[in-house]
Design a protein around this motif. Structure first.
Motif, PDB file in Angstrom:
ATOM      1  N   TYR A 219      33.638 -36.205 -51.874  1.00 52.87           N
ATOM      2  CA  TYR A 219      34.707 -35.988 -50.716  1.00 52.87           C
ATOM      3  C   TYR A 219      34.606 -36.948 -49.898  1.00 52.87           C
ATOM      4  O   TYR A 219      33.739 -37.974 -49.928  1.00 52.87           O
ATOM      5  N   PHE A 377      39.215 -29.506 -47.014  1.00 51.95           N
ATOM      6  CA  PHE A 377      39.776 -28.127 -47.103  1.00 51.95           C
ATOM      7  C   PHE A 377      40.657 -27.629 -46.115  1.00 51.95           C
ATOM      8  O   PHE A 377      41.149 -26.366 -45.915  1.00 51.95           O
ATOM      9  N   GLY A 379      43.921 -28.484 -46.667  1.00 50.12           N
ATOM     10  CA  GLY A 379      44.971 -28.027 -47.949  1.00 50.12           C
ATOM     11  C   GLY A 379      46.285 -28.948 -47.695  1.00 50.12           C
ATOM     12  O   GLY A 379      47.369 -28.374 -47.925  1.00 50.12           O
ATOM     13  N   SER A 391      46.153 -26.016 -53.214  1.00 48.30           N
ATOM     14  CA  SER A 391      45.223 -25.310 -52.315  1.00 48.30           C
ATOM     15  C   SER A 391      45.925 -24.674 -51.246  1.00 48.30           C
ATOM     16  O   SER A 391      46.781 -25.422 -50.541  1.00 48.30           O
ATOM     17  N   GLY A 394      43.649 -24.446 -45.117  1.00 52.33           N
ATOM     18  CA  GLY A 394      42.197 -23.941 -44.562  1.00 52.33           C
ATOM     19  C   GLY A 394      42.456 -24.631 -43.258  1.00 52.33           C
ATOM     20  O   GLY A 394      43.163 -24.493 -42.518  1.00 52.33           O
ATOM     21  N   MET A 446      34.273 -23.768 -40.561  1.00 50.10           N
ATOM     22  CA  MET A 446      35.976 -24.324 -40.849  1.00 50.10           C
ATOM     23  C   MET A 446      36.636 -23.546 -39.887  1.00 50.10           C
ATOM     24  O   MET A 446      36.944 -22.321 -40.046  1.00 50.10           O
ATOM     25  N   TYR A 490      37.859 -21.281 -50.239  1.00 47.17           N
ATOM     26  CA  TYR A 490      37.034 -22.555 -49.983  1.00 47.17           C
ATOM     27  C   TYR A 490      35.598 -22.267 -49.814  1.00 47.17           C
ATOM     28  O   TYR A 490      34.799 -23.077 -49.903  1.00 47.17           O
ATOM     29  N   LYS A 491      35.440 -20.934 -49.741  1.00 42.30           N
ATOM     30  CA  LYS A 491      33.840 -20.638 -49.770  1.00 42.30           C
ATOM     31  C   LYS A 491      32.926 -21.184 -50.793  1.00 42.30           C
ATOM     32  O   LYS A 491      32.108 -21.754 -50.567  1.00 42.30           O
ATOM     33  N   LYS A 493      33.186 -23.612 -52.587  1.00 37.49           N
ATOM     34  CA  LYS A 493      33.371 -25.378 -52.230  1.00 37.49           C
ATOM     35  C   LYS A 493      32.432 -25.500 -51.198  1.00 37.49           C
ATOM     36  O   LYS A 493      31.645 -26.494 -51.132  1.00 37.49           O
TER      37      LYS A 493
END
Lengths: 597, 400
Positions: A219, A377, A379, A391, A394, A446, A490-491, A493
């Motif tokens: 990332y 995250f 998206g 995705s 988020g 998030m 996403y959790k 991840k």
């Protein structure tokens, strides 16, 4: 001479008697508008419900420096004893999930603080922008064939490109620190016309640890844009990383909060008067309810007062601004409610909070609040203009920790925690001393976009009254599968990032839908749009139904994006006020009355 | 030895001096790197923190004895470390309960704990015509209780909201700030070489005064809220339509403490035929389990506050509570990142308290077995999602 003010309960020019503008609320939006209007020569009255913890904010000092505030590294004052937060003992709110329930009074229905400068004063002043696609989200979802029943996505009546100059003005006024390009920049942000005015924040321990974990998974974590001074700026001192930041007003004015930036500039013009501990109870309307003739408020002696101005600007934060619209029309549908949108489409961000416990102490009591984050995250594709096809939407992730030992100790006293403590035979004192929830904690938050829904709304509770005898706001709110499914996606991840960063334990803060959201990101309720049938305010924040009423707080947001909302509130406030003094071409006010460097 | 300023400091005095930007820059350059940062270790100011005195106030001596034993049961003293007793949690709670929301001895229509101090100490006796001035205990009437309280022993009033911004426990950083302000800068002005305006030079040894010792006034709404917290919802008719005013845990504190402490004693006598203070730890646990769980929760919250609050609130005596949990305490105005334009990134770290990494030689071996078990259970028992215990935990090593 009564400027600056020597009168208790007032700041600014106490000589002013007649006002062009009356602004309700001195937070991010209200202060931005006050700055633009006062710089343009308008006479401005600001009414603030909370107290003032910036004595002498209206005074000129050496190098333009604001005086020291009354804020401090004091957990009892700021977090335990409600120094600033709206106090539920005197001003409660009620909550329910659906229309069929009877709402219950709850001590924290996403309460914000009440104080001169508004809630941003005690926030982390994390100031990322919304991205280009946020302003045309309805079209983007439609084009992608992604439909969500029960939602009310709509495009904003303005584009990112139109707002960009006002974002740049926000950067300069607030003193936003960040990385503009290259390593440490947020690759998902949209184009910007100017670099950040301040160099990036020095990374704190937890930020480095989590960013390194994110990098191991390929990332691209970034240095979080933040209105915290990283060098002397605008007469304010650099941040020293004292550790107690979120929930704390800055003890040295290193946070570029509205109080010490836009509001202070407005007060120093001599064109602005601020009355604090002034609790607005209603707008006084004409018989047709199309014109505001005055504003009634209750002062610190409990006495009713009425003030007048040519036009009135609501900036009390969405839940309270909506409430005022209902309180001001007790026998009708509510101000601005001709087509039934008043108080609807409320959004808060659906926060997913992953907790990592590390073997080493992370020293959250040092450094800033948020120095690092990641955007993967959210998206969207890099550049912030296109949805990702693989995705869900988020939100941005903040890398945070805990700096508050008393608050962390209360976590160990939750019923579940007590049960677990009994199971493991650990004593309360041992938990305090080893401090897993404070000294060893890393959190990933998030800010997931929550879908606008007409059924998520604020109106007045029929039973509960505040200390003034006024009906209190009632929130009806239930999450949509839109944001719940994104969180589920996403959790794992998020946990993977914690694991890669070296956490020894990882888990999520439980989500309980029967408890109101506590994100402090409050948006919607007076949605803006070009069609009066589909919105309350127009593209300038002016009410469709009322000829001299505007709104410049988060109420006008059409969608919630997945980024912290405050800089967007400020940019919109600057733009709306610009349109008042320069109709049709608000950008003419840009760069006026800066005095910064 | 520096002395704490026991009196409230008047609102900001704003420096009238002006300084040109060029002068300022010159001073900044001169100041940068001129002197090595000299840090005092061990928080010298904490030793000066307001000393706990025998406290008069709401709770009687007998009640204070039970309260002391109860706080010591929650956070006990053991062979290696202090507990709530040494930290003065009792003083914190007594101060909180003795705050009198109705008393406005200074007649400024803003109520602070200082009003109580003034009233009880008789330094500034009740004046005729003042709002509520004679109602020392804030129960709405001037009665025998007020006289008894006023005649009781010395009451060391603590702030409801302590002032700011600084406690005086940390020095000013040695860089020259452009944001000087004489409220916090009592250092002698230095005349500019060119005969220009006087400026104030903070120095290494300069500690600001203790603004935490101030008592901030309460505006009307906060005064009403504290009346509900101390005396209960019945004392404030305006909140009749607010169910929270009578249901939240941290309200009606005086009644809850008076009844709660009495119940601990009653249960002790019934179960064991002895006073609570004479019981063993396991017997005291048994009493706690029979007592009202809400009171035990309240007591635990307040005990933790009394352990970890700023010492100006009465607890955390000499910073012992902060030392116990390894918390540095309030760090302003020094902080942990020292602004210095002469280094890359404009910031230096404090070698002993780094911002971006572990302390030198810090033990990173993790938790005791019991705490590790506790965390494992939480990670595995997460209520909504299956948690995970990671397989390869290690002490993250930040490259220096």
């Amino acid at each position: 001479m009564s400027f600056p003010s020597n009168t208790p309960g007032m700041l600014g020019n106490t000589d002013l008697q007649r006002f062009d503008a009356l602004i309700i609320g001195s937070g991010a939006g209200g202060s931005a508008a006050a700055h633009v209007l006062a710089a343009a020569g308008q006479k401005v009255l600001v009414l603030e419900a909370g107290d003032n913890h910036f004595p002498g904010l209206d005074r000129t000092t050496i190098a333009g420096t604001p005086p020291w505030p009354l804020y401090s590294n004091d957990e009892i004052k700021m977090s335990i004893r409600n120094f600033d937060f709206q106090d539920p003992l005197v001003e409660p709110r009620t909550f329910r999930q659906t229309e069929s329930e009877v709402a219950q009074a709850h001590p924290d229905v996403n309460n914000l603080t009440r104080n001169v400068g508004g809630a941003a004063v005690i926030s982390s002043v994390s100031y990322p922008r919304f991205t280009a696609i946020d302003f045309r989200m309805a079209k983007a979802l439609q084009e992608a064939g992604r439909e969500y029943s029960g939602t009310s996505f709509a495009d904003w009546p303005l584009s990112y490109d139109e707002l960009e100059p006002f974002y740049t003005e926000t950067d300069v006024l607030s003193g936003i620190a960040g990385v503009t390009a290259g390593e440490g920049a947020d690759p998902f942000q949209s184009w910007r016309s100017q670099p950040f005015p301040l160099p990036p924040q020095p990374e704190m321990y937890v930020g480095r640890v989590l960013a390194n974990g994110a990098k191991r998974l390929n990332y691209e974590p970034f240095n979080y844009p933040s209105a915290v001074n990283t060098r002397p700026y605008d007469g304010r001192s650099p941040c020293v990383g004292c550790g107690l930041c979120t929930n704390y007003g800055c003890a040295r004015n290193a946070k570029g909060s509205p109080a010490v930036t836009t509001l202070r500039k407005a007060l120093l013009t001599g064109n602005c008067q601020l009355r604090y501990n002034a609790h607005v109870s209603r707008l006084v309307m004409d018989a047709a309810r199309q014109h505001v003739v005055g504003v009634e408020y209750i002062d610190d002696d409990g006495q009713k007062q009425v003030s007048t101005a040519d036009y009135v600007i609501l900036a009390a934060s969405p839940i309270e601004s909506v409430r005022l619209c209902f309180l001001s029309d007790p026998y009708g549908p509510g101000i601005g409610n001709t087509y039934g949108h008043l108080g609807r489409h409320m959004m808060f961000h659906f926060q997913t909070i992953a907790v990592g416990i590390f073997k080493q102490r992370l020293h959250g009591e040092r450094g800033r609040s948020i120095t690092n984050g990641m955007g993967e995250f959210r998206g969207i594709e890099k550049g912030g203009a296109v949805l990702r096809s693989d995705s869900p939407l988020g939100g941005v992730i903040e890398f945070g920790t805990s700096s508050e030992p008393i608050t962390a100790a209360r976590e160990s006293l939750q019923p579940a925690a007590i049960t677990f403590a009994q199971l493991s035979g650990v004593s309360f004192k041992q938990l305090l001393v080893e401090s897993p929830f404070q000294a060893h904690i890393a959190v990933m938050i998030m800010h997931g976009e929550d879908a606008p829904q007409p059924s998520n709304r604020v109106d007045l509770d029929p039973n509960v009254h505040d200390v003034f005898g006024l009906r209190v706001p009632r929130l009806t709110y239930k999450n949509h599968a839109f944001e719940l499914d994104a969180a589920t996606f996403y959790k794992p991840k998020m946990l993977a990032v914690l694991e890669a960063a070296g956490a020894a334990y990882g888990f999520f803060q439980p989500f309980d839908p029967s408890v109101p959201p506590t994100s402090r990101h409050i948006m919607g309720g007076l949605r803006m749009g070009d069609d009066p049938h589909e919105s309350v305010c127009d593209r300038w924040g002016k009410f469709h139904d009322v000829d001299n009423l505007y709104c410049v707080d988060g109420s006008v947001f059409v969608t919630g994006s997945g980024y912290n909302p405050t800089p967007t509130i400020i940019a919109l406030g600057l733009r709306s006020a610009g349109a008042i003094v320069s109709p049709g071409s608000p950008e003419r006010v840009l760069g006026r009355g800066h005095g910064g460097r | 030895m520096r002395q704490l300023n026991p009196r409230a400091i008047p609102p900001a005095h704003i420096a009238a001096v002006e300084i040109s930007r060029r002068q300022l820059l010159r001073l900044l350059v001169a100041g940068a790197g001129a002197t090595a940062l000299r840090l005092r270790h061990g928080a010298p100011a904490l030793a000066d923190a307001p000393r706990a005195t025998p406290v008069g106030g709401f709770l009687s001596t007998d009640e204070l004895v039970i309260l002391d034993a109860a706080t010591a049961h929650i956070i006990p003293t053991d062979s290696t470390s202090v507990g709530a007793r040494e930290c003065g949690a009792v003083d914190y709670i007594q101060s909180m309960l003795s705050f009198l929301p109705g008393s406005d001895a200074n007649c400024d229509r803003h109520v602070t704990a200082a009003d109580l101090s003034a009233t009880v100490l008789g330094v500034q006796g009740p004046r005729r015509g003042c709002r509520d001035a004679g109602d020392v205990d804030g129960n709405g009437a001037v009665d025998a209780g007020d006289i008894a309280l006023a005649e009781s022993a010395v009451f060391d009033a603590r702030p409801v909201y302590a002032g700011g911004p600084f406690s005086g426990r940390q020095p000013q950083p040695h860089f020259l700030e452009p944001s000087r302000n004489c409220r916090a800068c009592h250092v002698a002005p230095v005349q500019d070489a060119s005969g220009g305006a006087a400026v104030v030079l903070p120095t290494l040894d300069y500690y600001p005064p203790n603004f935490f010792a101030e008592h901030l006034p309460l505006p009307r709404l906060q005064a009403l809220s504290w009346k509900i917290r101390i005396l209960g919802a019945d004392a404030v008719p305006e909140v009749a339509d607010n169910p929270l005013a009578s249901s939240l845990l941290e309200t009606d504190l005086r009644r809850k403490y008076r009844e709660g402490l009495a119940s601990l004693e009653t249960i002790s006598q019934q179960q064991f035929g002895k006073s609570f203070v004479q019981l063993t730890a396991s017997q005291q646990s048994a009493v706690f389990n029979k007592a009202d769980p809400d009171f035990i929760t309240l007591l635990t919250y307040n005990t933790v506050e009394g352990l970890l609050c700023a010492p100006e609130y009465g607890g955390n005596r000499n910073g012992l509570g902060w030392q116990l949990v390894g918390f540095d305490g309030d760090s302003q105005p020094l902080g942990y990142t020292i602004y210095d334009e002469s280094v890359p990134g404009n910031y230096r770290e404090r070698p002993d308290h780094p911002n971006a990494g572990p302390n030198p030689h810090e033990d990173c071996s993790g938790f005791s077995r019991k705490v590790a078990n506790f965390l494992t259970i939480i990670a595995q028992a997460d209520l909504t999602q299956p948690g995970r215990r990671f397989t390869a935990p290690y002490c993250f090593d930040v490259e220096s």
